[in-house]
Design a protein around this motif. Structure first.
Motif, PDB file in Angstrom:
ATOM      1  N   MET A   1      44.226  69.929  18.562  1.00  0.00           N
ATOM      2  CA  MET A   1      45.096  70.928  19.106  1.00  0.00           C
ATOM      3  C   MET A   1      44.348  72.250  19.271  1.00  0.00           C
ATOM      4  O   MET A   1      44.526  72.910  20.287  1.00  0.00           O
ATOM      5  N   TYR A   2      43.565  72.604  18.233  1.00  0.00           N
ATOM      6  CA  TYR A   2      42.795  73.828  18.279  1.00  0.00           C
ATOM      7  C   TYR A   2      41.839  73.813  19.465  1.00  0.00           C
ATOM      8  O   TYR A   2      41.660  74.822  20.124  1.00  0.00           O
ATOM      9  N   GLU A   3      41.245  72.693  19.739  1.00  0.00           N
ATOM     10  CA  GLU A   3      40.278  72.573  20.829  1.00  0.00           C
ATOM     11  C   GLU A   3      40.957  72.801  22.179  1.00  0.00           C
ATOM     12  O   GLU A   3      40.386  73.440  23.058  1.00  0.00           O
ATOM     13  N   ILE A   4      42.153  72.280  22.332  1.00  0.00           N
ATOM     14  CA  ILE A   4      42.874  72.437  23.609  1.00  0.00           C
ATOM     15  C   ILE A   4      43.212  73.904  23.821  1.00  0.00           C
ATOM     16  O   ILE A   4      43.015  74.441  24.906  1.00  0.00           O
TER      17      ILE A   4
ATOM     18  N   LYS B   1      41.702  76.432  22.467  1.00  0.00           N
ATOM     19  CA  LYS B   1      40.456  77.170  22.644  1.00  0.00           C
ATOM     20  C   LYS B   1      39.933  77.008  24.069  1.00  0.00           C
ATOM     21  O   LYS B   1      39.490  77.972  24.686  1.00  0.00           O
ATOM     22  N   ASP B   2      40.035  75.799  24.617  1.00  0.00           N
ATOM     23  CA  ASP B   2      39.516  75.539  25.958  1.00  0.00           C
ATOM     24  C   ASP B   2      40.376  76.182  27.056  1.00  0.00           C
ATOM     25  O   ASP B   2      39.858  76.559  28.105  1.00  0.00           O
TER      26      ASP B   2
ATOM     27  N   LEU C   1      43.917  80.444  30.496  1.00  0.00           N
ATOM     28  CA  LEU C   1      45.026  79.946  31.309  1.00  0.00           C
ATOM     29  C   LEU C   1      46.370  80.147  30.592  1.00  0.00           C
ATOM     30  O   LEU C   1      47.355  80.580  31.191  1.00  0.00           O
ATOM     31  N   ILE C   2      46.411  79.870  29.303  1.00  0.00           N
ATOM     32  CA  ILE C   2      47.640  80.035  28.519  1.00  0.00           C
ATOM     33  C   ILE C   2      48.032  81.522  28.486  1.00  0.00           C
ATOM     34  O   ILE C   2      49.193  81.876  28.674  1.00  0.00           O
ATOM     35  N   GLY C   3      47.058  82.389  28.254  1.00  0.00           N
ATOM     36  CA  GLY C   3      47.328  83.836  28.229  1.00  0.00           C
ATOM     37  C   GLY C   3      47.858  84.328  29.569  1.00  0.00           C
ATOM     38  O   GLY C   3      48.797  85.127  29.624  1.00  0.00           O
ATOM     39  N   ALA C   4      47.253  83.854  30.658  1.00  0.00           N
ATOM     40  CA  ALA C   4      47.707  84.259  31.996  1.00  0.00           C
ATOM     41  C   ALA C   4      49.125  83.752  32.258  1.00  0.00           C
ATOM     42  O   ALA C   4      49.961  84.481  32.817  1.00  0.00           O
ATOM     43  N   ALA C   5      49.434  82.522  31.857  1.00  0.00           N
ATOM     44  CA  ALA C   5      50.769  81.951  32.076  1.00  0.00           C
ATOM     45  C   ALA C   5      51.821  82.720  31.275  1.00  0.00           C
ATOM     46  O   ALA C   5      52.904  83.046  31.795  1.00  0.00           O
TER      47      ALA C   5
END
Length: 164
Positions: free
Chosen positions: A1-4, A6-7, A11-15
């Motif tokens: 989960m951490y890897e996802i 981190k990668d 994109l998550i921050g922008a969303a």
């Protein structure tokens, strides 16, 4: 989960940021519409109250004029000078903003003012406009009872316009 996470953190921050902007715009839009609606309701209520006050004032003045006209003693050969021009300045000034009022108020207020303005047209049938004072109608003594009745009826119609 951490890897996802981190990668895809960018994109998550922008969303999340984009969703926040969209939610903020929706909330601000609703608030702005509510404020505009409130301002329009306040303006309509103020207009209605001011126009009703003008109608009542003018109607009460006509009622007083009717009493004076009925009691007026005009000597034969003389004429009674009666104002021959409407004083409904508030109505005329606010006419372009009538779209703010509910339709039933527009109809009632307009009809009251139409009766008021028609009074002056009817008055001219009973007398003549003074040549030097164009806003004055000179009425002969034999028409004063009719003038008093016209004033009384117009005041009544303005306060409570009859149904058409």
């Amino acid at each position: 989960m951490y890897e996802i996470i981190k990668d895809f953190q960018t994109l998550i921050g922008a969303a999340v940021g984009f969703a926040g902007v969209i939610i903020t715009m929706i909330v601000q839009g609703k608030q702005a519409r509510a404020q505009r609606r409130s301002e329009a309701e306040t303006a309509a209520r103020s207009m209605r109250e001011v126009l009703d006050a003008e109608i009542l004032t003018l109607a009460n003045q006509l009622s007083e004029n009717a009493k004076s006209s009925a009691e007026m003693q005009v000597k034969p050969g003389n004429l009674a000078a009666i104002r021959g021009r409407p004083l409904n300045h508030v109505f005329r000034a606010l006419l372009p903003k009538f779209e703010l009022l509910p339709p039933e108020d527009v109809v009632r207020i307009t009809r009251s003012n139409m009766y008021y303005e028609q009074y002056f047209e009817r008055l001219r049938f009973l007398g003549q406009t003074h040549p030097e004072l164009p806003h004055q109608v000179n009425v002969p003594p034999e028409h004063m009872e009719v003038v008093a009745e016209l004033q009384k009826n117009t005041a009544s119609w303005m306060k409570n316009p009859p149904e058409m």
